[in-house]
Every structure is written in structure tokens, then in C-alpha cells.
Motif scaffolding. Structure first.
Motif, mmCIF file in Angstrom:
data_model
loop_
_atom_site.group_PDB
_atom_site.id
_atom_site.type_symbol
_atom_site.label_atom_id
_atom_site.label_comp_id
_atom_site.label_asym_id
_atom_site.label_seq_id
_atom_site.Cartn_x
_atom_site.Cartn_y
_atom_site.Cartn_z
ATOM 1 N N TYR A 168 0.806 -1.210 0.000
ATOM 2 C CA TYR A 168 0.000 0.000 0.000
ATOM 3 C C TYR A 168 0.848 1.274 0.000
ATOM 4 C CZ TYR A 168 -4.015 -2.945 1.334
ATOM 5 O OH TYR A 168 -4.990 -3.894 1.370
ATOM 6 N N TYR A 169 0.279 2.309 -0.615
ATOM 7 C CA TYR A 169 0.830 3.667 -0.566
ATOM 8 C C TYR A 169 -0.294 4.609 -0.155
ATOM 9 C CZ TYR A 169 5.062 2.146 -2.985
ATOM 10 O OH TYR A 169 6.237 1.521 -3.318
ATOM 11 N N LYS A 170 0.059 5.606 0.635
ATOM 12 C CA LYS A 170 -0.909 6.621 1.049
ATOM 13 C C LYS A 170 -0.761 7.850 0.162
ATOM 14 C CE LYS A 170 -3.408 9.387 3.806
ATOM 15 N NZ LYS A 170 -3.482 10.507 2.859
ATOM 16 N N THR A 171 -1.887 8.334 -0.367
ATOM 17 C CA THR A 171 -1.824 9.584 -1.131
ATOM 18 C C THR A 171 -1.576 10.743 -0.170
ATOM 19 O OG1 THR A 171 -4.226 9.868 -0.972
ATOM 20 C CG2 THR A 171 -3.363 8.750 -2.935
ATOM 21 N N ILE A 172 -0.725 11.665 -0.585
ATOM 22 C CA ILE A 172 -0.352 12.802 0.259
ATOM 23 C C ILE A 172 -1.328 13.964 0.099
ATOM 24 C CG2 ILE A 172 1.471 14.565 0.525
ATOM 25 C CD1 ILE A 172 3.475 12.446 0.114
ATOM 26 N N ASN A 173 -2.231 13.861 -0.870
ATOM 27 C CA ASN A 173 -3.204 14.916 -1.160
ATOM 28 C C ASN A 173 -2.547 16.126 -1.825
ATOM 29 O OD1 ASN A 173 -5.096 13.222 0.036
ATOM 30 N ND2 ASN A 173 -4.850 14.202 2.040
#
Length: 609
Positions: A168-173
Motif C-alpha cells: 500500500y501507498y498513502k496519497t499525500i493529497n
């Protein structure tokens, strides 16, 4: 290239901090989030900026005023129903802007390094989502990507699987969209989504639909080791202020936390002291297998836990009390002391900090390596009137060690002089020939009623999160009193179960300690090659090191943290080491130790200022 900043939200989770201001007006170490973002955009030659405002929007406009008029053309779009909508509606209000120019899209509750945005601009791909490898502190939109950085899917909360977090990767917005992508794909789907599902949604839901339909040209751009943080609540605010502190304040902000550094997973903690080779993976898996039960069931009281601790150390149940870490027991026993107590300096200051200064009779180690012997202590305290003597063996921070034969002589000397002696054995299992160095034996305790032994289970057994420690003595009246002094449920179920199963892994523990001793020897040799440090020999799981040359203990600590994300302990405030430029560095695994050595070598070669 233009920038659009979404800043209409109310930030309710921040409570008092956003009572009178929108989130982007939060000051982080004196600089407001919006000012940091606008300064970065100005530095990167982004001329046109649109800010979508709502909650306390007029205060935001007033704050920005005309201070950026020489570098930025700032326009505002108002979301009048910010309290009834979400950011999908705020972005829809700016859709005409998106179709006229390429866009950098920001949410306003972020703090980040300028290099993050620069990398986004420098990357030739027209449509990019900045992402970070998923870590356990993160919340929000998660994606999976392939080896070519294509976004394969947006992972919904319902489908999120903690067993697959390595994918998984988290979007930084923070996004980059071309005007063609906005006009031909994103905006049409945005309009359809709002019509079908309403305006109280998130704009990333549109990207999820496009990805599902394989209609997006969006790629992911991992940020690597660049720093960023999303600020949703007061804890986020505290962490952000720590991550982005200046060099003058950064050490203070980390050390005031007294641990909890798992919230900073990219940081290497050479400050706190544990065993890097224990517990084993099998032991961890056994603990995990019982997680549900241990989480939802009450732990046992002191009777069972002292029984388990007695089994753990092979001593009688009546001779041992279990604490919520050794710190709980230190607090409890120190308040029972009446009269004068001899203390060696420098030392672990949790003990003297619990005492009235008038009660302390100090022995100050003055040799070059701050080493001392049992004979030194007997000679010094021989003509002093003390009721208690405290010896930490090995000592902290010097690593000084008194052999078992000599420590027994000191205990006997104290017995003859009617002195109670407290020996802290928290680091004894890191000493050479450690199998024969502990005094935790029934026959020794019974031979010396004046002897009290404290041992932290956190340090040598590598389980600081469980908060376990013991106090042992054949003085059953004292042990019984302290059992009543501490809370009836002072140990949680995880700590209790750990003590229950330890016996199955005791051979692994012995092997881990031998492996550690070999790594400490290697680490000392490598550290000694650095020109500006002098390593003090140690029998513990740390080294006290004297700093010389172009660094002080403070500047080295600050440089390692700021440049390499490595935390060490400056000893400048310890009694006996004030302003003498000593640091304490933990011994970790070979991999981690080598990272520190490489950083020190770079500093030694003047590659980093």
C-alpha cells in the motif's frame, strides 16, 4: 502551471485550535501552514494561485492580504455551504480554472518539504499523485501501484487488509493534473459523480472511478525520505511540530516525548536502550496469535504475576514484585528510604530524582573513562554515614561493570556495616560471561537480607512496550509492602502472557545476548575509527562517547537528527558530565549500527556540514 488550494473545511477534530480559524491558519513552530505553502509556490515560480475558502474565509483573506503580491497572483473562490459539503464540492467550484491550465492541487492541512513539490514539477509525466509508503500512523486514501508507478486501484476502507500493507501507498493529497486530463476526463466524471452521489464526498472518489474504468493516465510519484505530515487533530499537530522543528529546538522536542518514537518510523533511535536480537520472530508470532484474547480479557493481579516473575528468574514468589517497568518500582522503593543514600555519579537519574538532595551522599567518578571498582566505593563510603548504597551494574551512562566476585564483596561489606544496598541489574545480561553475573538467586538473596535487586525487563529482553520490571529481596516485609503500594492491575495481559511463555524461548535469549556481545565488539572497533570521537569501554548495550574537534555533543546530536534522522543522547545535562561533550549511543542491530557509522564517516570526511 497554476496551483489550487482547498481551504474551506472547518477542521472540527482540532477543537480549540480551529475555533476561530481554518486549518491552514495553524502555526507550526511559528509559521502558518498557508504561509509555508505560498512561500514554497513562490520559490518554485508558480505565479497563479486559487484558494477555495469557506469556514473563516475572510480571516484567511485578511491574513494573506497583499504580502505575496510581488510573486503570486492570488484569487479566491468561496464555498458558501462549506458546513454541508466536502472537498469534492470545493474542487468543483474551481473546475473552470482546472480546464484552463495545468494544475497543482493541494489540500491545505499539509506540511511538507519544498523538495516534494519540486520533484512533482520536475517529473515529465503530466498527471501525478504524490504518495508515501504506507505506515501505521496514516489514515485516508490508499492506493496500490505497479512497478511502472501506474495506480492499479484505490483501496477502500472496507477492502483495506492489514496483512497487505507492504503493497500500500498513502496519497499525500498533492496532485499534478494536465488541463487536458481535467477537461476530457476528470471534470466530466466529477460532474457526474456530484449529480449521482451529492456534494458531501471526496474528490479522490472520482479518481477511484476513473481507475476502476481504466480511464486515467494518473501515475504515482513516491516521495522517498522527504518529510511531510497531514494535520487532522492535536496529536498530528504535535508530531508535525516535532518533525519540522528547527535545529535549535528539535532535540528538545524529541526528548520531551520520553519515547513513543514508533510514531516517527523513519527515525533511527540510538537513544533508548533495548536488545536488538530478542524477542525472536517465533515469540512475536505466538504473542500475535493470542492478541484478541489478551486485548479483551482482564489481566491477573499481583499474586499470579509475582508467581510468573519467580518462574521467569527462578526465584521464590515471595521474594519478587513485578512493576509496570522498573520505573514504577524505583518510585515505590525510593520513597521508603529513610536516611542517607550513597549514589555514584554520573548515573541513571531516575533514582536521585526521586530523593531529597539533602539525602544524597555523592561519589563522583573522576577517572578518564568514569570507571570505578568495588574497592573505590568501600574506600569512599567507609567513613560516610549512609543507610543505603545504590549501584547500577553495569552503570548508565558509563557502562562501568563490577564483576560478580567483587560485587558480592561489596554486598558483604554493606551487610557488615548495616547498609542496605540496591543493585540495578538492568544491563547485566549484556556483560561478558553474563550467565554468571546476576545476583538473582535464592541463595544469594537469602544470604544478604540487606540486598535489593532491581531489573528492567524492557532493556535486555527487548520488550519496552510491555513495561515490565522486577524488584527482588528476601525482605518479604518490604516486598509485601510494595505489592500493596502498586496498583492491583499494574501489569497488562500482554506483559503477563510474555512472562508466561518466556521459558520456551530462554535458549534463544541466551543466543541473542551472545550475538549482541559480538556486535558490540565490532561496533566499538568501527566507531573508534572516527577521528572526533573517543569510545568509553562498556559492558552494557550502549557506549558513552567523548566528542572533540569541530563538534560538541549538542551539535553532533542536532546534525545527526536533522541530516540523517538519527537520534542519540547528549549527556551534557547529566550530573558529573555537565558540558563535557559526552553522548550516549545505543548498540542496535548490525544494519542500523552501520547506518550510524556511515553517517559519522561522512561527517568525519567533511562531506556534510
Amino acid at each position: 502551471m497554476q496551483a489550487i488550494i482547498l481551504a474551506a473545511g472547518m477542521g472540527k477534530r482540532l477543537g480549540e485550535y480551529t475555533k476561530d480559524n481554518t486549518k491552514c491558519m495553524l502555526p507550526i513552530n511559528g509559521e502558518r501552514l498557508i504561509d509555508r505553502t505560498l512561500s514554497i509556490l513562490s520559490n518554485l515560480q508558480i505565479k497563479n494561485v486559487t484558494i477555495v475558502i469557506g469556514y473563516k474565509g475572510e480571516k484567511l483573506k485578511k491574513h494573506i492580504g497583499s504580502r505575496y503580491k510581488k510573486t503570486l497572483n492570488i484569487e479566491y473562490i468561496e464555498n458558501p455551504i462549506y458546513d454541508k459539503t466536502n472537498n469534492i464540492y470545493s474542487l468543483s467550484l474551481a473546475q473552470d480554472k482546472m480546464m484552463k491550465d495545468d494544475t497543482l492541487l493541494f489540500e491545505s492541512d499539509l506540511i511538507y518539504e519544498e523538495g516534494i513539490v519540486k520533484n512533482l514539477l520536475d517529473n515529465p509525466w503530466p498527471n501525478l499523485a504524490l504518495v508515501a509508503k504506507w505506515e501505521y500512523w496514516m489514515d485516508g486514501t490508499v492506493v496500490k501501484i505497479d512497478k511502472d508507478k501506474n495506480i492499479l486501484s484505490f483501496v477502500s476502507k472496507e477492502l483495506f487488509d492489514f496483512h497487505n500493507t507492504n503493497e500500500y501507498y498513502k496519497t499525500i493529497n498533492i496532485y499534478k493534473f494536465s488541463k487536458e486530463f481535467a477537461k476530457n476526463k476528470y471534470i466530466p466524471f466529477l460532474q457526474a459523480y456530484c449529480k449521482a452521489w451529492g456534494n458531501n464526498e471526496y474528490y479522490e472518489e472520482v479518481l477511484k472511478v476513473l481507475t476502476f474504468l481504466n480511464r486515467t493516465d494518473l501515475k504515482a510519484l513516491p516521495i522517498g525520505n522527504e518529510k511531510w505530515y497531514e494535520i487532522d487533530d492535536v496529536q498530528d499537530l504535535d508530531i508535525a511540530e516535532t518533525l519540522f522543528a528547527n535545529e535549535r529546538d528539535i532535540l528538545k522536542k524529541y526528548h520531551k516525548r520520553y519515547g513513543g518514537f514508533w510514531r516517527f518510523p523513519k527515525m533511527l533511535d540510538f537513544c533508548y536502550l533495548v536488545n536488538p536480537y530478542f524477542p525472536t520472530q517465533n515469540m512475536k508470532e505466538e504473542m500475535k496469535a493470542c492478541f484478541d484474547t489478551l486485548l479483551t480479557e482482564y489481566p491477573s493481579g499481583m499474586f499470579v504475576n509475582s508467581l510468573l516473575a519467580g518462574k521467569y528468574f527462578n526465584i521464590k514468589q515471595d521474594y519478587v514484585v513485578v512493576g509496570n517497568g522498573a520505573a514504577e518500582l524505583i518510585k515505590s522503593i525510593m520513597k521508603e528510604m529513610k536516611g542517607k543514600i550513597g549514589i555514584v555519579y554520573p548515573t541513571f537519574e531516575e533514582y536521585p530524582n526521586r530523593l531529597n538532595k539533602d539525602a544524597i551522599v555523592p561519589f563522583n567518578a573522576t577517572r578518564k573513562d568514569y570507571n570505578y571498582t568495588a574497592e573505590d566505593l568501600k574506600t569512599y563510603f567507609g567513613d560516610k554515614k549512609i543507610e543505603y548504597l545504590l549501584v547500577i551494574n553495569p552503570d548508565n551512562p558509563s557502562g562501568n561493570f563490577i564483576t560478580t566476585k567483587e560485587i558480592i564483596k561489596l554486598v558483604q561489606w554493606c551487610k557488615d556495616k548495616d547498609i542496605h544496598i540496591i543493585i540495578d541489574e538492568s544491563f547485566v545480561d549484556f556483560s561478558e560471561d553474563f550467565e554468571n553475573n546476576s545476583l538473582l538467586h535464592n541463595e544469594i538473596l537469602e544470604a544478604y537480607p540487606n540486598l535489593k535487586i532491581i531489573k528492567s525487563i524492557s532493556k535486555s529482553y527487548g520488550v519496552p512496550g510491555l513495561r515490565l520490571g522486577i524488584l527482588a529481596s528476601c525482605d518479604t516485609e518490604l516486598i509485601s509492602h510494595i505489592k500493596k503500594d502498586v496498583s492491583i492491575w499494574n501489569i497488562n495481559s500482554f506483559g503477563e502472557y510474555y512472562m508466561q511463555i518466556f521459558g520456551k524461548y530462554s535458549k534463544d535469549y541466551v543466543s541473542a545476548c551472545h550475538e549482541f556481545i559480538q556486535e558490540r565488539k565490532r561496533f566499538q572497533i568501527e566507531m573508534s575509527k572516527i577521528s572526533f570521537i573517543r569510545v568509553v569501554p562498556s559492558q552494557a548495550n550502549f557506549f558513552m562517547i567523548e566528542i572533540s574537534g569541530r563538534f560538541t555533543s549538542e551539535t553532533l546530536s542536532e546534525t545527526l537528527l536533522k541530516k540523517y534522522n538519527i537520534l542519540i543522547k547528549s549527556c551534557n545535562t547529566k550530573k558529573g558530565l555537565e558540558n563535557k561533550n559526552y553522548v550516549r549511543i545505543a548498540v542496535r542491530s548490525k544494519h542500523d549500527n552501520d547506518l550510524l557509522i556511515e553517517a559519522l564517516k561522512e561527517l568525519d570526511n567533511n562531506k556534510v556540514s
